[in-house]
Design a protein around this motif. Structure first.
Motif, PDB file in Angstrom:
ATOM      1  N   LYS A 220       4.943  -9.907  -1.540  1.00  0.00           N
ATOM      2  CA  LYS A 220       5.722  -9.322  -2.398  1.00  0.00           C
ATOM      3  C   LYS A 220       4.931  -7.797  -2.753  1.00  0.00           C
ATOM      4  N   GLY A 221       4.017  -7.566  -2.508  1.00  0.00           N
ATOM      5  CA  GLY A 221       3.433  -6.227  -2.618  1.00  0.00           C
ATOM      6  C   GLY A 221       3.985  -5.113  -1.471  1.00  0.00           C
ATOM      7  N   ALA A 222       4.421  -5.765  -0.507  1.00  0.00           N
ATOM      8  CA  ALA A 222       4.892  -4.566   0.476  1.00  0.00           C
ATOM      9  C   ALA A 222       6.411  -4.570   0.250  1.00  0.00           C
ATOM     10  N   GLU A 223       6.900  -5.738  -0.331  1.00  0.00           N
ATOM     11  CA  GLU A 223       8.431  -5.524  -0.663  1.00  0.00           C
ATOM     12  C   GLU A 223       8.542  -4.645  -1.872  1.00  0.00           C
ATOM     13  N   ASN A 224       7.762  -4.654  -2.997  1.00  0.00           N
ATOM     14  CA  ASN A 224       8.044  -3.838  -4.157  1.00  0.00           C
ATOM     15  C   ASN A 224       7.628  -2.284  -3.678  1.00  0.00           C
ATOM     16  N   LYS A 225       6.491  -2.238  -2.946  1.00  0.00           N
ATOM     17  CA  LYS A 225       6.379  -0.591  -2.413  1.00  0.00           C
ATOM     18  C   LYS A 225       7.751  -0.244  -1.497  1.00  0.00           C
ATOM     19  N   ALA A 226       8.061  -0.900  -0.672  1.00  0.00           N
ATOM     20  CA  ALA A 226       9.205  -0.695   0.059  1.00  0.00           C
ATOM     21  C   ALA A 226      10.416  -0.200  -0.877  1.00  0.00           C
ATOM     22  N   ASN A 227      10.744  -0.885  -1.609  1.00  0.00           N
ATOM     23  CA  ASN A 227      11.933  -0.912  -2.667  1.00  0.00           C
ATOM     24  C   ASN A 227      11.608   0.088  -3.513  1.00  0.00           C
ATOM     25  N   ASN A 228      10.620   0.365  -4.143  1.00  0.00           N
ATOM     26  CA  ASN A 228      10.209   1.472  -4.925  1.00  0.00           C
ATOM     27  C   ASN A 228       9.788   2.914  -4.372  1.00  0.00           C
ATOM     28  N   ASN A 229       9.422   2.760  -2.953  1.00  0.00           N
ATOM     29  CA  ASN A 229       9.004   3.938  -2.422  1.00  0.00           C
ATOM     30  C   ASN A 229       7.663   4.704  -2.966  1.00  0.00           C
ATOM     31  N   SER A 230       6.776   3.571  -3.096  1.00  0.00           N
ATOM     32  CA  SER A 230       5.609   3.889  -3.700  1.00  0.00           C
ATOM     33  C   SER A 230       4.441   3.512  -3.146  1.00  0.00           C
ATOM     34  N   TYR A 231       3.444   4.272  -2.612  1.00  0.00           N
ATOM     35  CA  TYR A 231       2.215   3.995  -1.885  1.00  0.00           C
ATOM     36  C   TYR A 231       1.289   5.096  -2.118  1.00  0.00           C
ATOM     37  N   SER A 232       0.425   4.897  -2.911  1.00  0.00           N
ATOM     38  CA  SER A 232      -0.362   6.137  -3.412  1.00  0.00           C
ATOM     39  C   SER A 232      -1.599   6.456  -2.450  1.00  0.00           C
ATOM     40  N   ASP A 233      -2.053   5.732  -1.963  1.00  0.00           N
ATOM     41  CA  ASP A 233      -3.240   5.990  -1.075  1.00  0.00           C
ATOM     42  C   ASP A 233      -2.869   5.676   0.678  1.00  0.00           C
ATOM     43  N   ALA A 234      -1.627   5.927   0.781  1.00  0.00           N
ATOM     44  CA  ALA A 234      -1.179   5.780   2.307  1.00  0.00           C
ATOM     45  C   ALA A 234      -1.546   6.749   3.196  1.00  0.00           C
ATOM     46  N   THR A 235      -1.889   6.653   4.279  1.00  0.00           N
ATOM     47  CA  THR A 235      -2.015   7.664   5.209  1.00  0.00           C
ATOM     48  C   THR A 235      -0.508   7.992   5.775  1.00  0.00           C
ATOM     49  N   LYS A 236      -0.461   9.060   6.556  1.00  0.00           N
ATOM     50  CA  LYS A 236       0.701   9.568   6.901  1.00  0.00           C
ATOM     51  C   LYS A 236       1.758   8.733   7.824  1.00  0.00           C
TER      52      LYS A 236
END
Length: 253
Positions: free
Chosen positions: A185-201
């Motif tokens: 669910k975590g990955a799904e929510n981030k993909a749907n909402n385009n949100s990942y604050s601490d991601a690398t490039k």
């Protein structure tokens, strides 16, 4: 192996195969060089890629030790052959009614004990049966389960695009949307909402790629429980009951 006793599971759940089990002594290396290891793996790989998604993970995992297999690896190959003998009559089946492409994707984070790489597994169903599947190591070492799921989602979405394009060539009225089932669910929510604050490039690029596909209504992520995640069979060894259940979901009867 023609007269071997059949077995109901592919891999021994209590055994972990690693490169540390590869022979180092000259005599042991010479002994193992007489075994038809790569011939057996190559034959199994042919079946795994074309008609037997249930053995795909085991065969791809065993192929990693082809340059210097040990006795444990050879025993595992023979175990797969015993499983195949017991399921030799299984075949993929399909229904006549028109259906849409639907996919399942999963990742076994850092499951490779030698390299800490993650295994991506996906399977796509059409006409009620499996038409495309893969079990392969991710090239980059991922730092979290969410990141490894993103990588699996991207690989799966690329395959979905190709399959949907082929289907739309045959049936032009086919909707462009593909359903992709996931169990994180975590990955799904981030993909749907385009949100990942601490991601690398490289993670951000994958995130934006997925979000663009979702925004264009080409892809829809749908959550499914881990008990129904049939791509699990393409990322790790499973006990008998679960392997049989997922094989039926592949329409491997």
């Amino acid at each position: 192996m023609l007269d071997c006793n059949p077995i109901s599971t592919l891999l021994d759940p209590n055994q972990k195969l690693t490169k540390s089990q590869c022979p180092t002594e000259t005599a042991d290396i010479e002994e193992m060089s007489q075994k038809p290891y790569m011939q057996a793996v190559g034959s199994l790989l042919f079946a795994a890629q074309l008609t037997r998604p249930d053995i795909a993970y085991a065969v791809n995992m065993l192929s990693r030790f082809g340059t210097n297999p040990g006795k444990s690896h050879w025993a595992a190959v023979k175990r797969v052959l015993r499983y195949v003998k017991g399921t030799i009559d299984k075949r993929l089946t399909y229904q006549k009614e028109h259906s849409e492409v639907e996919g399942y994707c999963d990742a076994d984070h850092a499951g490779n004990l030698d390299t800490a790489q993650t295994t991506t597994g996906y399977v796509f169903l059409l006409q009620g049966g499996a038409v495309s599947w893969a079990s392969k190591l991710q090239k980059r070492i991922t730092l979290s389960t969410t990141e490894s799921e993103f990588v699996a989602m991207v690989a799966s979405s690329k395959e979905a695009t190709w399959l949907k394009g082929l289907q739309r060539e045959i049936f032009p009225s086919t909707p462009k949307l593909t359903i992709l089932y996931c169990d994180n669910k975590g990955a799904e929510n981030k993909a749907n909402n385009n949100s990942y604050s601490d991601a690398t490039k490289h993670v951000l690029i994958k995130l934006k790629y997925l979000h663009q596909r979702i925004k264009n209504k080409e892809l829809k992520l749908v959550h499914v429980s881990s008990d129904e995640m049939i791509a699990d069979a393409l990322t790790k060894g499973l006990p008998k009951i679960k392997l049989e259940y997922f094989s039926k979901k592949f329409r491997l009867n």
